[in-house]
Design an enzyme around this catalytic site. Structure first.
Site, PDB file in Angstrom:
ATOM      1  N   SER A   1       2.752  -1.581  10.399  1.00  0.00           N
ATOM      2  CA  SER A   1       4.197  -1.540  10.663  1.00  0.00           C
ATOM      3  C   SER A   1       4.943  -2.832  10.349  1.00  0.00           C
ATOM      4  O   SER A   1       5.974  -3.101  10.984  1.00  0.00           O
ATOM      5  CB  SER A   1       4.471  -1.155  12.125  1.00  0.00           C
TER       6      SER A   1
ATOM      7  N   HIS B   1      -9.767   1.448   4.712  1.00  0.00           N
ATOM      8  CA  HIS B   1      -8.484   1.661   5.392  1.00  0.00           C
ATOM      9  C   HIS B   1      -8.655   2.722   6.487  1.00  0.00           C
ATOM     10  O   HIS B   1      -9.412   3.677   6.323  1.00  0.00           O
ATOM     11  CB  HIS B   1      -7.436   2.105   4.366  1.00  0.00           C
TER      12      HIS B   1
ATOM     13  N   ASN C   1       0.870  -1.173   0.000  1.00  0.00           N
ATOM     14  CA  ASN C   1       0.000   0.000   0.000  1.00  0.00           C
ATOM     15  C   ASN C   1       0.912   1.228   0.000  1.00  0.00           C
ATOM     16  O   ASN C   1       1.404   1.631   1.038  1.00  0.00           O
ATOM     17  CB  ASN C   1      -0.893  -0.027   1.256  1.00  0.00           C
TER      18      ASN C   1
ATOM     19  N   GLU D   1      -6.228  -4.591  10.748  1.00  0.00           N
ATOM     20  CA  GLU D   1      -5.218  -3.541  10.821  1.00  0.00           C
ATOM     21  C   GLU D   1      -5.615  -2.523  11.892  1.00  0.00           C
ATOM     22  O   GLU D   1      -6.358  -1.583  11.612  1.00  0.00           O
ATOM     23  CB  GLU D   1      -5.063  -2.866   9.448  1.00  0.00           C
TER      24      GLU D   1
HETATM   25  P1  PGA Z   1       2.479   0.710   7.652  1.00  0.00           P
HETATM   26  O1  PGA Z   1       1.091   0.954   6.863  1.00  0.00           O
HETATM   27  O2  PGA Z   1       3.001  -0.616   7.170  1.00  0.00           O
HETATM   28  O3  PGA Z   1       3.346   1.861   7.259  1.00  0.00           O
HETATM   29  O4  PGA Z   1       2.136   0.677   9.097  1.00  0.00           O
HETATM   30  C1  PGA Z   1       0.190  -0.096   6.681  1.00  0.00           C
HETATM   31  C2  PGA Z   1      -1.089   0.441   6.097  1.00  0.00           C
HETATM   32  O5  PGA Z   1      -1.498   1.526   6.525  1.00  0.00           O
HETATM   33  O6  PGA Z   1      -1.704  -0.193   5.242  1.00  0.00           O
END
Ligand code: PGA
Length: 259
Positions: A214, A94, A8, A165
Site C-alpha cells: 500500500s 510474492h 508491480n 511485504e
Molecule cells: P500494493 O501492492 O502497493 O497495491 O499494496 C504491492 C504488491 O503487492 O507488490
C-alpha cells in the site's frame, strides 16, 4: 544511499496501449532523478516484448518466472526467454503467488537459483503467509529467509534484493490493513541482521531491502524517512504515473538528503 522503487503492475493494465503510455509518462521524468535512485517496471509478461522498445532508463522486470530452465512446463516462461527482451530483475515469492498459485519456499529457492544462473536479479518477497499476524511476522520472515537461501553461498546471497511485504498490508488483499513505517523499518532491520549473520555486516549493509504494501503518494514519507528502508515495491499506485512519480520523488529526496 542507494534506493530502488519497483512497479508491480500485476495483471494490469488491460491494453498494450495503456501500458506504453504508462511507461512513457513515468520515463520522461527520469532526468530529475539523482544517481542513486533506480526504478524498475514489472509489467505482465505478455507486454514485456513490446515494452522493451519503450523502457530505456528504467529497469525492465518480470513478475514471475519458471523454477526450471527449460522443458515441459505448460504456461510458464523461462529466465532465458525473459533475457531475450532485456529483463534484468524478477519478483519471486510474492504473497499473491504464494497464496493463489502454490508458490512454496522450495519453489522460491529454485527460482532464485535459476535467476542467479542467468544473471537476473531476484527480488524476493518475505511476509506472504495468511496465518501471519503483525506480532508473528519475525517468525514468518525467518522461515522464508532460511528457505530462500538454502544451498546458496555468500556471493549468491549478496546478489538478492529483498522485500519485506506483509500480505495483510497489500492494498488489494481482503481486510487489508496498513503497516506502519516504524514496524516496517524494524522488520527490515531484523532481516538485515539475518543477512549479516549469513554474509557479513558489510555485504548486508550494501544489500537492498525494500518495503511493499500500500505505498502511495500520501503515505510514502512514512516509509521513505527511515534510512533502513531502501525503497518500495509498489502495486496499485504504480498504475498511475503521477502517483508513482510522487513515490519515486520522495525516495529520491531522501537519497539526496541522507547521502
Ligand atoms: P500494493 O501492492 O502497493 O497495491 O499494496 C504491492 C504488491 O503487492 O507488490
Amino acid at each position: 544511499m542507494r534506493k530502488l522503487i519497483i512497479a508491480n503492475w500485476k495483471m494490469n493494465p488491460s491494453s498494450l496501449e495503456e501500458a506504453r503510455v504508462l511507461v512513457q509518462s513515468v520515463e520522461h521524468r527520469f532526468h530529475f532523478l539523482g544517481p542513486k535512485v533506480s526504478v524498475a517496471i514489472c509489467p505482465p509478461t505478455i507486454f514485456i516484448p513490446a515494452l522493451s522498445h519503450f523502457v530505456h532508463r528504467a529497469i525492465l522486470g518480470a513478475q514471475n518466472l519458471c523454477f526450471a530452465e527449460s522443458g515441459a512446463f505448460t504456461g510458464e516462461v523461462s529466465a532465458k526467454q525473459l533475457l531475450l527482451f532485456g529483463v534484468q530483475i524478477a519478483i519471486l515469492g510474492h504473497s499473491e503467488r504464494r497464496l493463489n498459485f502454490g508458490e512454496d519456499d522450495e519453489m522460491v529457492n529454485n527460482k532464485i537459483k535459476v535467476c542467479l544462473k542467468n544473471k537476473i536479479e531476484p527480488v524476493v518477497c518475505l511476509g506472504g503467509d495468511p496465518k501471519a499476524k503483525m506480532s508473528g511476522m519475525k517468525k514468518i520472515v525467518l522461515k522464508q529467509f532460511n528457505a530462500a537461501v538454502t544451498d546458496l553461498d555468500e556471493k549468491q546471497v549478496s546478489k538478492i534484493i529483498w522485500t519485506y511485504e506483509p500480505f495483510w498490508a497489500i492494498s488489494t488483499m481482503k481486510n487489508s490493513k496498513p503497516e506502519t513505517g516504524e514496524h516496517a523499518a524494524k522488520m527490515i532491520g531484523y532481516l538485515r541482521g539475518l543477512l549479516a549473520k549469513k554474509i557479513g555486516k558489510t555485504l548486508a549493509k550494501n544489500t537492498l531491502i525494500l518495503y511493499g504494501g500500500s505505498v502511495n503518494k500520501s503515505n510514502v514519507h512514512e516509509f521513505a524517512k527511515f534510512p533502513e528502508i531502501d525503497g518500495a515495491l509498489v502495486g496499485a499506485a504504480s498504475l498511475n504515473a503521477d502517483n508513482f512519480w510522487e513515490v519515486i520523488k520522495e525516495f529520491n529526496r531522501e537519497s539526496v538528503h541522507k547521502a
